[in-house]
Design an enzyme around this catalytic site. Structure first.
Site, short mmCIF file in Angstrom:
data_model
loop_
_atom_site.label_atom_id
_atom_site.label_comp_id
_atom_site.label_asym_id
_atom_site.label_seq_id
_atom_site.Cartn_x
_atom_site.Cartn_y
_atom_site.Cartn_z
N SER A 1 1.04 -1.18 -0.02
CA SER A 1 -0.12 -0.18 0.07
C SER A 1 0.96 1.22 -0.24
O SER A 1 -0.08 2.73 -0.37
CB SER A 1 -0.94 0.28 1.17
OG SER A 1 -0.50 0.06 2.97
N HIS B 1 -2.55 -2.67 -5.85
CA HIS B 1 -2.70 -2.05 -4.94
C HIS B 1 -4.58 -2.38 -4.88
O HIS B 1 -5.49 -1.86 -5.95
CB HIS B 1 -2.32 -1.25 -4.54
CG HIS B 1 -2.76 -0.70 -3.28
ND1 HIS B 1 -2.74 0.91 -3.14
CD2 HIS B 1 -3.09 -1.40 -2.40
CE1 HIS B 1 -3.18 1.04 -1.85
NE2 HIS B 1 -3.34 -0.11 -1.54
N GLU C 1 -5.31 0.49 -8.37
CA GLU C 1 -3.80 0.93 -8.21
C GLU C 1 -2.87 -0.13 -9.14
O GLU C 1 -1.98 -1.12 -8.14
CB GLU C 1 -3.11 1.86 -7.24
CG GLU C 1 -4.02 2.89 -6.88
CD GLU C 1 -3.28 3.90 -6.01
OE1 GLU C 1 -3.51 4.88 -5.64
OE2 GLU C 1 -3.33 2.62 -4.94
N ASN D 1 -3.43 6.87 -0.87
CA ASN D 1 -2.33 6.89 0.15
C ASN D 1 -2.50 8.27 0.38
O ASN D 1 -2.07 8.53 1.34
CB ASN D 1 -1.76 5.61 0.59
CG ASN D 1 -3.26 4.26 1.30
OD1 ASN D 1 -4.08 4.65 1.44
ND2 ASN D 1 -2.46 2.86 0.94
#
Length: 653
Positions: free
Chosen positions: A425, A446, A458, A496
């Protein structure tokens, strides 16, 4: 008597047979799905005039409408025309013209039968409802519904009134307000479809019988219609508003409220409901919400064009049976792939299998489907599935050395052409790939929690990767029904990276004594699906701390955040974090009063928007469009604003 000659237009084919039955087929040129463009509707006007003439002379006893596409009947109006159609000088007349056309179809003295397979949505369903009788293929590919609310509008070709006529006011309004796509059995149960057949090749035969027998659909029974009578309609409408308000605010998504207002005015007269569509629909089409939702639709559709032709993925091996790894494995099995799930022992794998069974029971209607999915998901503590897998996904703890060790162990066992991927992540791929003999093989895939609900994956590209490797990763994401956004390997990647300043900023305000309930309510008032504190609990405080540290934002010692982690109070998964959780929901206290919640929400979200601008500037994503769709799909950022970059450009964030 010789049957009239066939007539072909750009979008339609028509011919009559020796029984004087007319066969009308829609086949949108150069497209995989049929849509009702303005041109198609104009051509249909000409054809309907011909039907009227042929019926008057006794040369046509009925018409059967079918699709020439394998994908289905009609997917709706042509959305690519919507921007031009939102012009107030064009749209009202276009709607009235289509209303008149569908009324002419409904008014034909001969039966008109619609034969439906695959997608029958939006304008396609409205056209089918204007026919006298509807037959649908009873298989899993058939989907019937009104998804217009997802584009900031509601049915505008007469579908509001005709659906109420057929299904009754409450059921019809529920379909339109939710945008839910119905399976054929449910559509039959709601009287939107009159007959089900087993196979597509039966549509012609049943259509013929329906014409010869002059079948006509019946309306909803009086017991259902009673809920639209004047004495009860206001109460029914108010209850609908309360239900909609739980998911959408009027100022953000005006369409469902406008539809309820229309129902409250005319719900007991389906013809008046249709007439009222034009005045209620026109302001919605050009609204900022509808404009932004169309943009989001096209951006989302654009992600599907990344598919690499010829790539097939039959076997997946997942390493790590924790929440993420187990749920990735379950999702791949749900999507029809054979999956092996590896962890240190069966004690660690069994909870993932139990969660998978719950997912399958929720998603499948029949026990044999659940059983088949469970057979596709195999516990594999020794990792024997690695050698046969087309895709290998690592989803273990966010520790660099652990990931490096795993990939060193499997690199020599995987077959040529297999995808080797990490679900990290936040850790840059180059650092993980340093341990490999061929670092170019490792890509990032991800996923986001909960895997079954969040559509984004992702696809992380390191400086070692080729276009081919990234293309295969995107193609795999599409194969399992996810939306791939390619991002460059950088700390936190896209989602993130932009989420952390937003969540940590809110946590810092709570540490200083501000109400977590107020901050969460403000973010929701702005348009976020949940507030930042609830989101931190949902992500998991331990995960939040790990990602924050990777991004250079360590959690201060002695903070409430650090204390909760030390006590094992990690959020929803442990039953307590910043909130206490019961049955998957946070227990919240009273929200303090605030003079402008939306303005406070805008202030809270500003770090997310600022960071998105930085990420685009750094080239982590290729452009602002990809940043917008990635942040919407990965964080739930207010779709009606079109994404953080569009919202900033419009001065709304």
């Amino acid at each position: 008597m010789i049957a009239p000659q066939a007539t072909d237009t750009k979008h339609w084919r028509f011919h009559t047979d020796v029984e004087k039955i007319g066969w009308l087929t829609i086949d949108t040129p150069g497209a995989s799905v049929n849509t009702l463009s303005r041109e198609a509707i104009m051509e249909l006007e000409t054809l309907v005039a011909r039907f009227e003439d042929l019926a008057s002379s006794g040369e046509l006893i009925g018409v059967v409408l079918l699709s020439g596409k394998d994908s289905g009947f009609i997917a709706g109006a042509d959305i690519s025309e919507f921007d031009a159609m939102s012009d107030f000088s064009v749209l009202p007349e276009a709607l009235k013209r289509t209303h008149a056309l569908f009324s002419r179809i409904e008014g034909l003295r001969i039966p008109v039968v619609a034969g439906v397979h695959g997608f029958c949505l939006g304008g396609g369903l409205e056209l089918a409802l204007a026919c006298h009788y509807r037959i649908a293929v009873n298989d899993d590919k058939t989907r019937i519904g009104f998804p217009e609310v997802n584009l900031g509008i509601f049915p505008g070709f007469g579908g509001t009134g005709r659906s109420i006529r057929q299904a009754g006011p409450v059921d019809a309004m529920q379909i339109m307000l939710t945008g839910k796509m119905l399976r054929p059995g449910a559509a039959r149960g709601l009287n939107l479809v009159d007959k089900l057949v087993r196979h597509r090749d039966m549509l012609r035969w049943e259509g013929r019988k329906a014409v010869l027998q002059k079948r006509k659909s019946s309306e909803a029974p009086l017991a259902k219609k009673a809920l639209a009578l004047p004495l009860v309609r206001e109460a029914v409408a108010n209850q609908m508003r309360k239900q909609v308000a739980k998911k959408a605010r009027r100022e953000h998504y005006p369409a469902p409220y406008a539809l309820i207002d229309l129902f409250e005015q005319h719900g007991d007269d389906w013809r008046a409901m249709i007439r009222g569509e034009v005045d209620a629909f026109v302001p919605l089409m050009g609204s900022p919400t509808a404009t932004n939702l169309r943009r989001v639709f096209f951006l989302s559709e654009g992600l599907k064009k990344q598919k690499v032709r010829g790539e097939r993925f039959a076997r997946v091996h997942v390493i790590g049976a924790g929440v993420m790894g187990g749920d990735i494995a379950a999702w791949c099995a749900y999507r029809g792939m054979a999956v092996t799930l590896q962890d240190l022992d069966m004690d660690r794998i069994k909870p993932a299998l139990d969660r998978a069974k719950k997912l399958f029971k929720k998603r499948y209607k029949k026990k044999h489907e659940v059983d088949a999915a469970m057979l596709r998901l195999t516990a594999d503590p020794k990792g024997t599935g690695v050698a046969r897998a087309d895709v290998i996904i690592e989803a273990v703890v966010e520790k660099l050395e652990v990931k490096q060790s795993i990939f060193k162990g499997v690199e020599g066992k995987i077959k040529d052409g297999a995808i080797l991927a990490t679900n990290t992540s936040s850790i840059e791929l180059e650092r993980i790939a340093e341990a490999l003999d061929k670092p170019e093989r490792l890509i990032g895939l991800h996923f986001f929690n909960p895997v079954a609900q969040l559509p984004l994956v992702e696809v992380i590209r390191s400086r070692f990767n080729s276009d081919e490797a990234i293309g295969k990763g995107a193609s795999f994401a599409l194969a399992i029904g996810k939306s791939p956004v390619v991002v460059k390997s950088a700390p936190g990647f896209l989602v993130n990276r932009v989420l952390m300043p937003y969540m940590l900023g809110a946590v810092e305000r709570v540490e200083k004594g501000e109400s977590k309930e107020l901050l969460d309510a403000a973010a929701v008032a702005f348009g976020m699906p949940m507030g930042p504190i609830e989101l931190m609990d949902t992500v998991g405080l331990d995960v939040g701390k790990s990602v924050a540290s990777e991004l250079g934002h360590p959690v201060p010692e002695g903070s409430r955040f650090a204390q909760l982690i030390a006590e094992g109070k990690l959020g929803r998964k442990t039953g307590e974090g910043f909130y206490r959780w019961e049955k998957g929901k946070p227990i919240k206290g009273e929200t303090p009063n605030h003079p402008d919640l939306a303005a406070l929400g805008k202030e809270l979200v500003r770090p997310l928007v600022d960071t998105t601008e930085v990420v685009v500037g750094e080239g982590v994503v290729a452009n602002a469009d990809l940043a917008d769709i990635g942040v919407i799909l990965g964080t739930g950022f207010a779709p009606f604003l079109g994404g953080p970059m569009r919202a900033r450009a419009d001065g709304r964030a």
